[in-house]
Motif scaffolding. Structure first.
Motif, mmCIF file in Angstrom:
data_model
loop_
_atom_site.group_PDB
_atom_site.id
_atom_site.type_symbol
_atom_site.label_atom_id
_atom_site.label_comp_id
_atom_site.label_asym_id
_atom_site.label_seq_id
_atom_site.Cartn_x
_atom_site.Cartn_y
_atom_site.Cartn_z
ATOM 1 N N ALA B 289 0.831 -1.203 0.000
ATOM 2 C CA ALA B 289 0.000 0.000 0.000
ATOM 3 C C ALA B 289 0.866 1.253 0.000
ATOM 4 C CB ALA B 289 -0.915 -0.007 1.220
ATOM 5 N N ALA B 290 1.938 1.218 0.798
ATOM 6 C CA ALA B 290 2.828 2.378 0.859
ATOM 7 C C ALA B 290 3.465 2.640 -0.496
ATOM 8 C CB ALA B 290 3.902 2.126 1.915
ATOM 9 N N ARG B 291 3.866 1.541 -1.167
ATOM 10 C CA ARG B 291 4.452 1.686 -2.498
ATOM 11 C C ARG B 291 3.425 2.273 -3.447
ATOM 12 N NH1 ARG B 291 7.006 -3.749 -2.642
ATOM 13 N NH2 ARG B 291 8.880 -3.407 -1.423
ATOM 14 N N GLY B 292 2.188 1.771 -3.314
ATOM 15 C CA GLY B 292 1.123 2.239 -4.175
ATOM 16 C C GLY B 292 0.872 3.733 -4.006
ATOM 17 N N MET B 293 1.124 4.225 -2.766
ATOM 18 C CA MET B 293 0.929 5.653 -2.518
ATOM 19 C C MET B 293 2.057 6.479 -3.105
ATOM 20 S SD MET B 293 -0.292 5.480 1.402
ATOM 21 C CE MET B 293 0.079 7.219 1.739
ATOM 22 N N GLY B 294 3.026 5.793 -3.701
ATOM 23 C CA GLY B 294 4.106 6.510 -4.370
ATOM 24 C C GLY B 294 5.313 6.771 -3.502
ATOM 25 N N MET B 295 5.465 6.031 -2.399
ATOM 26 C CA MET B 295 6.653 6.202 -1.559
ATOM 27 C C MET B 295 7.865 5.576 -2.238
ATOM 28 S SD MET B 295 5.699 5.545 2.383
ATOM 29 C CE MET B 295 4.602 6.553 3.319
ATOM 30 N N SER B 296 9.017 6.213 -2.063
ATOM 31 C CA SER B 296 10.251 5.639 -2.595
ATOM 32 C C SER B 296 10.666 4.492 -1.679
ATOM 33 C CB SER B 296 11.335 6.704 -2.627
ATOM 34 O OG SER B 296 11.715 7.010 -1.310
ATOM 35 N N PRO B 297 11.546 3.583 -2.162
ATOM 36 C CA PRO B 297 11.987 2.478 -1.303
ATOM 37 C C PRO B 297 12.539 2.970 0.033
ATOM 38 C CG PRO B 297 12.722 2.122 -3.541
ATOM 39 C CD PRO B 297 12.066 3.467 -3.518
ATOM 40 N N ALA B 298 13.284 4.083 0.007
ATOM 41 C CA ALA B 298 13.844 4.602 1.253
ATOM 42 C C ALA B 298 12.722 5.046 2.186
ATOM 43 C CB ALA B 298 14.777 5.768 0.976
ATOM 44 N N GLN B 299 11.725 5.728 1.604
ATOM 45 C CA GLN B 299 10.595 6.171 2.426
ATOM 46 C C GLN B 299 9.855 4.980 3.017
ATOM 47 O OE1 GLN B 299 8.655 8.673 -0.477
ATOM 48 N NE2 GLN B 299 8.818 10.429 0.909
ATOM 49 N N VAL B 300 9.640 3.945 2.174
ATOM 50 C CA VAL B 300 8.949 2.752 2.662
ATOM 51 C C VAL B 300 9.688 2.189 3.865
ATOM 52 C CG1 VAL B 300 8.365 0.361 2.131
ATOM 53 C CG2 VAL B 300 7.901 2.146 0.462
ATOM 54 N N PHE B 301 11.024 2.136 3.760
ATOM 55 C CA PHE B 301 11.803 1.551 4.849
ATOM 56 C C PHE B 301 11.707 2.404 6.116
ATOM 57 C CE2 PHE B 301 15.626 0.940 7.341
ATOM 58 C CZ PHE B 301 15.590 -0.432 7.501
ATOM 59 N N TRP B 302 11.977 3.702 5.966
ATOM 60 C CA TRP B 302 12.080 4.552 7.151
ATOM 61 C C TRP B 302 10.729 4.896 7.743
ATOM 62 C CZ3 TRP B 302 16.371 4.722 9.636
ATOM 63 C CH2 TRP B 302 17.574 4.562 8.935
ATOM 64 N N ARG B 303 9.700 4.997 6.901
ATOM 65 C CA ARG B 303 8.427 5.511 7.424
ATOM 66 C C ARG B 303 7.397 4.410 7.613
ATOM 67 N NH1 ARG B 303 7.592 10.861 4.167
ATOM 68 N NH2 ARG B 303 5.563 10.750 5.188
ATOM 69 N N VAL B 304 7.618 3.231 7.029
ATOM 70 C CA VAL B 304 6.642 2.148 7.206
ATOM 71 C C VAL B 304 7.264 0.945 7.901
ATOM 72 C CG1 VAL B 304 5.053 0.599 6.052
ATOM 73 C CG2 VAL B 304 5.378 2.918 5.185
ATOM 74 N N ARG B 305 8.288 0.369 7.264
ATOM 75 C CA ARG B 305 8.865 -0.862 7.800
ATOM 76 C C ARG B 305 9.454 -0.674 9.196
ATOM 77 N NH1 ARG B 305 9.596 -5.387 4.635
ATOM 78 N NH2 ARG B 305 9.704 -4.880 2.443
ATOM 79 N N LEU B 306 10.321 0.305 9.344
ATOM 80 C CA LEU B 306 11.032 0.475 10.606
ATOM 81 C C LEU B 306 10.079 0.783 11.761
ATOM 82 C CD1 LEU B 306 13.883 0.182 11.528
ATOM 83 C CD2 LEU B 306 14.196 2.636 11.271
ATOM 84 N N PRO B 307 9.158 1.765 11.601
ATOM 85 C CA PRO B 307 8.240 2.020 12.726
ATOM 86 C C PRO B 307 7.394 0.805 13.079
ATOM 87 C CG PRO B 307 8.077 3.766 11.096
ATOM 88 C CD PRO B 307 8.939 2.707 10.499
ATOM 89 N N LEU B 308 7.005 0.030 12.073
ATOM 90 C CA LEU B 308 6.188 -1.142 12.365
ATOM 91 C C LEU B 308 7.002 -2.207 13.080
ATOM 92 C CD1 LEU B 308 3.917 -1.597 9.232
ATOM 93 C CD2 LEU B 308 3.238 -1.050 11.560
ATOM 94 N N ALA B 309 8.296 -2.280 12.762
ATOM 95 C CA ALA B 309 9.151 -3.306 13.372
ATOM 96 C C ALA B 309 9.668 -2.865 14.737
ATOM 97 C CB ALA B 309 10.319 -3.628 12.444
ATOM 98 N N ALA B 310 9.508 -1.580 15.062
ATOM 99 C CA ALA B 310 10.166 -1.018 16.255
ATOM 100 C C ALA B 310 9.884 -1.771 17.565
ATOM 101 C CB ALA B 310 9.806 0.456 16.394
ATOM 102 N N PRO B 311 8.621 -2.130 17.866
ATOM 103 C CA PRO B 311 8.399 -2.769 19.171
ATOM 104 C C PRO B 311 9.222 -4.036 19.369
ATOM 105 C CG PRO B 311 6.310 -2.197 18.160
ATOM 106 C CD PRO B 311 7.361 -1.941 17.136
#
Lengths: 249, 389
Positions: B289-311
């Motif tokens: 979904a994040a990719r679909g919203m037009g996020m770059s791979p770096a954005q996907v990592f820093w703004r989606v993957r990492l926060p979700l993995a943080a706990p």
């Protein structure tokens, strides 16, 4: 895990890995006293380069006896407590027991060992007590996780089949919880071997002795001898656990 | 665990703990008094100190038991008031004891805490844990006993405690050791976080690395700390002798270098495992979904993957930090400094209060790191718009 290092071996039988480590341990025991030339190179100025005070085999057996006695007691107490607080008559104590098991594990083993001395003095006794106290926590914790993790429907079905509480315990709960319990015992024994080594500083006779003596006298040959033996001992026992742990899938 | 349906019946746990508290008060020595650092102390029980006035102390466990007998939620709240009050009063009881037994605080005489005191403290904490499990709210009440202890300490009422005397005679060394301990632990945790994250990314890229990688890491984890320090000694000494610049950095067979390497080695397994699990656990649809919203791979990592993995990554940091606090204590044996120094010095001199001066702060550090980091993990998990794991 260790078996992962030798995937081809594990295919022929996981029992081989602990045998190999065990053979390595026996090999070390026979080789170390004859290896003066090698260790001389490590500590050229030292008067003696092979730890002289005790036979390595004696230290090893002492170390194993300490860990064995402590682990035996810890298993009895830990599994016993886990079973007691999951019975209907002991359930009131379940929240306290699981909190205690979780919190106790944040206590560093060295601190527990050191705190045993003021009340029990120096020697093997405080070491065993500290090992038992600390070692029963992972066993208790995993015991609770194992028993509580059993699907209530399974227990219900067993009751429906007319099994008595004793039968449910022996034929259902214990076998189903066994792998998780075994993992707890494995953790407990691993920590026990490491902590028993530090027990040398409070006067227990273990494989930590050469290391401590080496640190005090600045003799790195002693240190290496103790370290090799402890390391291989820990790996032997761990691979033994790996071999007896039932594998999923 | 929710409040049990049995909560209106008597709380058997508190009844047992209350009985144990009474037994400890009646049989064990609260503290002992020694004329100086070398001579052994003489044990003093509660009765020997207060005589019939001891009954005022017995009132606490008796009250707890009475409320436990009632067992209603209100009675348990009252029982907690009693337990917190007892914990908060403990430092002042000690202060009063010290004042009556060591009237001249400037003398060499000192009060050593006895078995009775420690058993009392342990049982009271167990009461607290039990009550907290039943009542849930009110964790802030923990602060009251801590504040009370802080007040008693800063007001100088506990000066004749042997533990405080040991501290007073080496406060500079203590602070230096504390700083050093923290530095060693944070350096090890920070380094292992970086390494483990790189490893986790590599393992996700090349799945064939996983099996062997984890096997190697758990092999390191299995080797006892004292042995690992010993095994690092010779190679490091050789490296330092071979390359002068390493020696100038302070790299030696003993000291901080082997300690840091060993701490990082032990930290890698829990840290890598949690990072891999955390990154694997991110729902691919969310990433899509994040990719679909037009996020770059770096954005996907820093703004989606990492926060979700943080706990889950934070959980790894928690395990690692608690473990490192304890292992850094062992590192004192190979001259790495830190709070463990006092433990081993104290054991060498058979000065138990010096042992405590090292062991108690280590315990406190481990518990503090554990609670802070698990609170942080809960916080990241609770952020809006995210499902609980």
């Amino acid at each position: 895990m260790i078996a992962g290092l030798a995937p081809s071996l594990s295919r022929y039988g996981r029992g081989l890995v602990p045998l190999l480590w065990g053979a390595g341990l026996v090999g070390l025991l026979t080789w170390l006293p004859r290896a003066e030339a090698w260790f001389r190179w490590l500590a050229p100025e030292a008067r003696e380069v092979i730890y002289p005070r005790d036979d390595f085999a004696v230290l090893l057996l002492n170390h194993l006896a300490l860990v064995g006695v402590a682990s035996g007691l810890a298993i009895l107490l830990g599994v016993g407590a886990a079973l007691a607080v999951t019975r209907p008559w002991g359930r009131d104590f379940l929240p306290l027991a699981s909190q205690l098991a979780a919190m106790g594990q944040t206590f560093p083993p060295v601190a527990v060992l050191a705190l045993a001395v003021p009340s029990l003095g120096f020697g093997a006794l405080p070491t065993v007590v500290a090992l038992v106290l600390y070692g029963l926590l992972p066993i208790l914790r995993n015991g609770l996780a194992g028993i509580e993790g059993i699907d209530p429907a399974v227990r219900e079905a067993a009751r429906g089949m007319g099994m008595s509480p004793g039968q449910i315990l022996w034929r259902l709960e214990l076998p189903l919880a066994a792998p998780v319990m075994l993992a707890g015992i494995r953790t407990s024994v691993t920590v026990g071997i490491a902590t028993a080594a530090i027990g040398s500083t409070i006067g227990a006779k273990t494989l930590g002795d050469p290391i401590i003596a080496g640190i005090v006298n600045g003799n790195s040959a002693y240190i290496l001898q103790g370290a090799l033996l402890i390391g291989v001992l820990a790996l032997t026992l761990d691979s033994l656990f790996e071999a007896v742990t039932p594998r999923r899938g | 665990m929710a409040v049990h349906s049995s909560s209106r019946a008597a709380n058997r746990v508190l009844l047992v703990l209350g009985l144990a508290l009474l037994a400890a008060l009646l049989t064990l020595d609260l503290a002992s008094v020694a004329p100086n650092r070398i001579l052994p102390g003489e044990g003093v029980s509660l009765w020997a100190w207060l005589g019939p006035w001891s009954a005022s102390v017995w009132a606490f466990p008796l009250l707890v038991m009475a409320f436990a007998w009632r067992g209603s939620a209100r009675a348990l709240v009252l029982a907690r008031v009693v337990v917190v009050a007892a914990l908060a009063l403990l430092p002042w009881v000690l202060a009063a004891f010290a004042a009556s037994r060591v009237p001249d605080a400037s003398s060499q005489a000192r009060v050593t805490l006895g078995a009775g005191f420690w058993v009392l403290l342990f049982l009271l904490l167990m009461c607290w844990v039990e009550l907290h499990a039943r009542l849930r709210h009110g964790l802030w009440l923990v602060l009251l006993p801590l504040l009370s202890l802080g007040l008693a300490l800063t007001q100088g009422h506990l000066e004749s405690l042997a533990l405080i005397r040991e501290y007073a005679s080496r406060s500079d060394a203590f602070h230096a050791a504390l700083r050093y301990h923290l530095l060693l632990v944070s350096a090890a945790v920070g380094l292992s976080l970086l390494l483990a994250f790189a490893l986790a990314l590599a393992m996700r890229r090349f799945p064939s690395l996983r099996r062997g990688g984890f096997a190697l890491l758990s092999l390191i984890q299995t080797i006892p700390s004292l042995a690992l320090f010993g095994l690092l000694l010779a190679p490091l000494a050789w490296l330092a002798a071979r390359y002068a610049w390493l020696g100038e950095l302070g790299v030696q067979g003993i000291g901080w270098a082997p300690a840091l390497i060993a701490l990082v080695g032990y930290s890698l397994l829990p840290m890598t495992r949690n990072s891999v699990v955390a990154l694997d656990g991110v729902d691919p649809r969310v990433v899509e979904a994040a990719r679909g919203m037009g996020m770059s791979p770096a954005q996907v990592f820093w703004r989606v993957r990492l926060p979700l993995a943080a706990p889950v990554i934070l959980e790894g940091i928690r395990i690692t930090t608690v473990q490192a606090v304890g292992l850094a204590a062992v590192a004192a044996l190979i001259g790495a400094g830190g709070l463990g120094t006092f433990i081993f010095q104290g054991l060498g001199q058979a000065a138990m209060d010096l042992v405590l001066l090292g062991a108690l702060p280590i315990l406190a550090l481990a518990v503090a790191a554990d609670s802070l980091l698990s609170a942080l993990a809960r916080l990241t998990r609770r952020q809006p718009g995210r499902e609980a794991r």
